[in-house]
Enzyme design. Sequence first.
Site, PDB file in Angstrom:
ATOM      1  N   GLY A  28       0.843  -1.192   0.000  1.00 26.05           N
ATOM      2  CA  GLY A  28       0.000   0.000   0.000  1.00 26.05           C
ATOM      3  C   GLY A  28       0.871   1.232   0.000  1.00 26.05           C
ATOM      4  O   GLY A  28       2.076   1.169   0.246  1.00 26.05           O
ATOM      5  N   GLY A  30       0.802   5.894   0.264  1.00 20.91           N
ATOM      6  CA  GLY A  30       0.142   7.178   0.384  1.00 20.91           C
ATOM      7  C   GLY A  30       0.942   8.184  -0.398  1.00 20.91           C
ATOM      8  O   GLY A  30       1.808   7.832  -1.206  1.00 20.91           O
ATOM      9  N   ALA A  31       0.684   9.464  -0.162  1.00 18.69           N
ATOM     10  CA  ALA A  31       1.382  10.494  -0.925  1.00 18.69           C
ATOM     11  C   ALA A  31       2.853  10.573  -0.560  1.00 18.69           C
ATOM     12  O   ALA A  31       3.671  10.998  -1.367  1.00 18.69           O
ATOM     13  CB  ALA A  31       0.721  11.849  -0.696  1.00 18.69           C
ATOM     14  N   TYR A  32       3.203  10.157   0.653  1.00 22.16           N
ATOM     15  CA  TYR A  32       4.598  10.276   1.075  1.00 22.16           C
ATOM     16  C   TYR A  32       5.041   9.069   1.891  1.00 22.16           C
ATOM     17  O   TYR A  32       5.989   9.130   2.648  1.00 22.16           O
ATOM     18  CB  TYR A  32       4.781  11.549   1.914  1.00 22.16           C
ATOM     19  N   LYS A  51       4.496   1.238   8.134  1.00 20.76           N
ATOM     20  CA  LYS A  51       4.461   2.398   7.238  1.00 20.76           C
ATOM     21  C   LYS A  51       5.799   3.119   7.319  1.00 20.76           C
ATOM     22  O   LYS A  51       6.257   3.477   8.405  1.00 20.76           O
ATOM     23  CB  LYS A  51       3.319   3.338   7.626  1.00 20.76           C
ATOM     24  N   ASP A 148     -10.958  12.536   8.944  1.00 17.24           N
ATOM     25  CA  ASP A 148     -10.779  12.063   7.564  1.00 17.24           C
ATOM     26  C   ASP A 148     -11.473  10.721   7.364  1.00 17.24           C
ATOM     27  O   ASP A 148     -10.915   9.795   6.782  1.00 17.24           O
ATOM     28  CB  ASP A 148      -9.294  11.952   7.235  1.00 17.24           C
TER      29      ASP A 148
END
Length: 566
Positions: A28, A30-32, A51, A148
Site C-alpha cells: 500500500g 500514500g502520498a509520502y 508504514k 478524515d
Amino acid sequence: MAAPPPPNSQIAPLPGNLPFRIVSKTIGMGAYASIRKAIPMDAPSPVIAVKFINKEHALKHGRLSEKHIKMEVAIHKHLGKHAHIIQCLANGEDHYWHWIAMELADGGDLFDKIEADEGVGEDIAHVYFHQLIDALGYMHSKGIAHRDIKPENVLLSGDGDLKIADFGLAALFEKDGVKRLCNTVCGSPPYIAPEIVSGRRSKRKDILDEGYQANICDIWSCGVVLFVLLVGNTPWEEPTMRSDEFREYVDTEGRTTDELWEKIPPALLSLLRGMLKLNPDERMKLDEIRTHPWYTRKNPFLTPNGRTTNQVGMATQMLTQLHIGVDRPPVQSQRGFSQDPDAMDVDSDPHRSRANPANINGLSSTQPETPLADTPFDWERPARTYSQEAVSQPSLYDRAPSSSMIGGPSFLSQLSPSTQDILSQDPSMSQFYATPSVPMTLTQMARKFGDIMPSHSLSRFLSPLAVSLLVPLLIEALHRLGVPAAAIPEEHLAEMNRAGKASVRVKMADGRRQGLNGHIVVERTQIMEEKVSEVRFVKASGDPLEWRRFFKNVVRCVGDAVLRPD
C-alpha cells in the site's frame, strides 16, 4: 542488509536496525509513505504492517514536518486497542525515515469489495455502520476526532470486521474535560462537513478564521459513508453550492428528488438527514444515533451485543453483489479526467503517479499529490488460490491465441477441464457470471469471512491474449473513456512480450474531480497447462469506489478479451 528503497524515497535505504523482518514488497502507499508486511525476528507471526515515511520527501512535497509525524504517532498510540481501530504497535526513526508498526488489516479494503453504483444491501451496511459508530464513539471518548473518515481509510480484518485507519489528520478536540475548536481545513471533498468548506479564510487558505467542532464533523462524514454503503455512490461531489446535488439537498431541506436518495430505505432517511444537518449544532449526536430505530434494528449478521455472526453468509452476499456486466456499455459517470498529455505511460514496472492538479478542485484533500517517482514501485503480487508459475520465456506463448478467442468472447469452456476447475474456484471469477454467484464447493469449505472474500483487490481479470495483443486493447479502451494514453511503438510491444509483463500508468481526476491514480499491470502467467495474461488494476491513491467504476468501464470496453464463464 537494509531493504531496497520504495519510490519517492530519495534512494535512501530503509532502516537497517528494525526490530522486525520485512517480508513483502509494497502492499500500500500514500502520498509520502509506503507500507510493507513484517514479522518478528525469530517467529513467523504475527504479521504486521509497517508504514515508512521518508522525512525529506514528506517535508518537501507534503509539507509534513517531523512534529506532524510525531503528533500522528502520539494520537494513534493514545487510542490504544479497540476492535474496530487499527492498533499502533511501535514506532521509530533514523536519519532518513520515520516508521510506524501497526496491526495488519489482512482483509483488505472494505470499499474495494463494494459494487460501485450498487452498494452492499441494508443488512451489511447496517453491520459496518454499527462498527464505524462503535469506533467513532471510542475515539471521541478519548477526546480524538479522526477528521478524515472516508472509504480509503476503512479497512477489514481477516474476519471481515471494520477497522479505521490513518490518523494523519486526527486532532485532540478535548482534554481534561475542556473542548477546543479546530481550524485546519482538511478532509476529502465528498465527505467533508460543509462548515469546514464554507468557513472564512482571510489569512491562509488552509486555516479558518473561526474554528469548527471536529467531532461533529466526523458525524457528517459517517453519514456520507453510510449513504455510500447503501447506494455505491456519494450524494454530492462536495458540500458547496457548486454541486447541483448538494444545492438541491439544501433547497429541499433534505427532501431531494435525486434518484440516488430513492434507493435509501425509508426507515433510514431520518437518520441520514439527522447526521447531515447543515447546522452542526442541530446535527445528531452519537447517543441519538445509537438509539435510532434503524440503528437498533435486528440484523441476521449481528448478535444482540453488536458482534458479527455468520461471517460466511456475509462474505457470500457481498461477493454475489459484485457484478461487472461485461456486455454492457461503459457507464457515463466519469467526468473531469486529466488532460495531461503525459497522463498515461507504459512501463515495464509501475511508477508512482498523480492526477493533473489543474483538474482537481481547490479543496484540501487528505494527502497532497506528489511528483512522479523515477524509482519503480515494487508491488507485492497477491497470493492465488490456484497453483501457477510465471511465464518468462517467449517460446511458451509465441503462437497467437485461437481465432475464436480473438474474434469472439473468451470463455472458460475453451480451456482444459483441469484449468476450468481451478479457475471456477477463484472468487475473482464470480463477478463475471451473467448471474453472480459463489461456487457451492467454496461455501461448503468456508469457515470464516476470508475463506470466501479474498484480501486482495477484485479489480482484476484474466485474458487468453498475449501481452503485446492485450496492451493495445487497454490503451484503446482508455481513449474511449477520455483518458489520454501514450502511443506504443511496435518495438516496445515486442519488448513487453519478451518480458511477459507491462504496466500502464493511470493519472486522472475521477468523476468528482479528485485525484485517481494507479497502474494497470499485465503479467503473463501459466495455470496448469494454459497460458493466460492476468490484468490487475492497482490503485495507488484515490477513492476505491471510483477506482472500481474505472475498472468496470475498462473491462466493458475490452469485452471479448476478458476470460469469463459461459
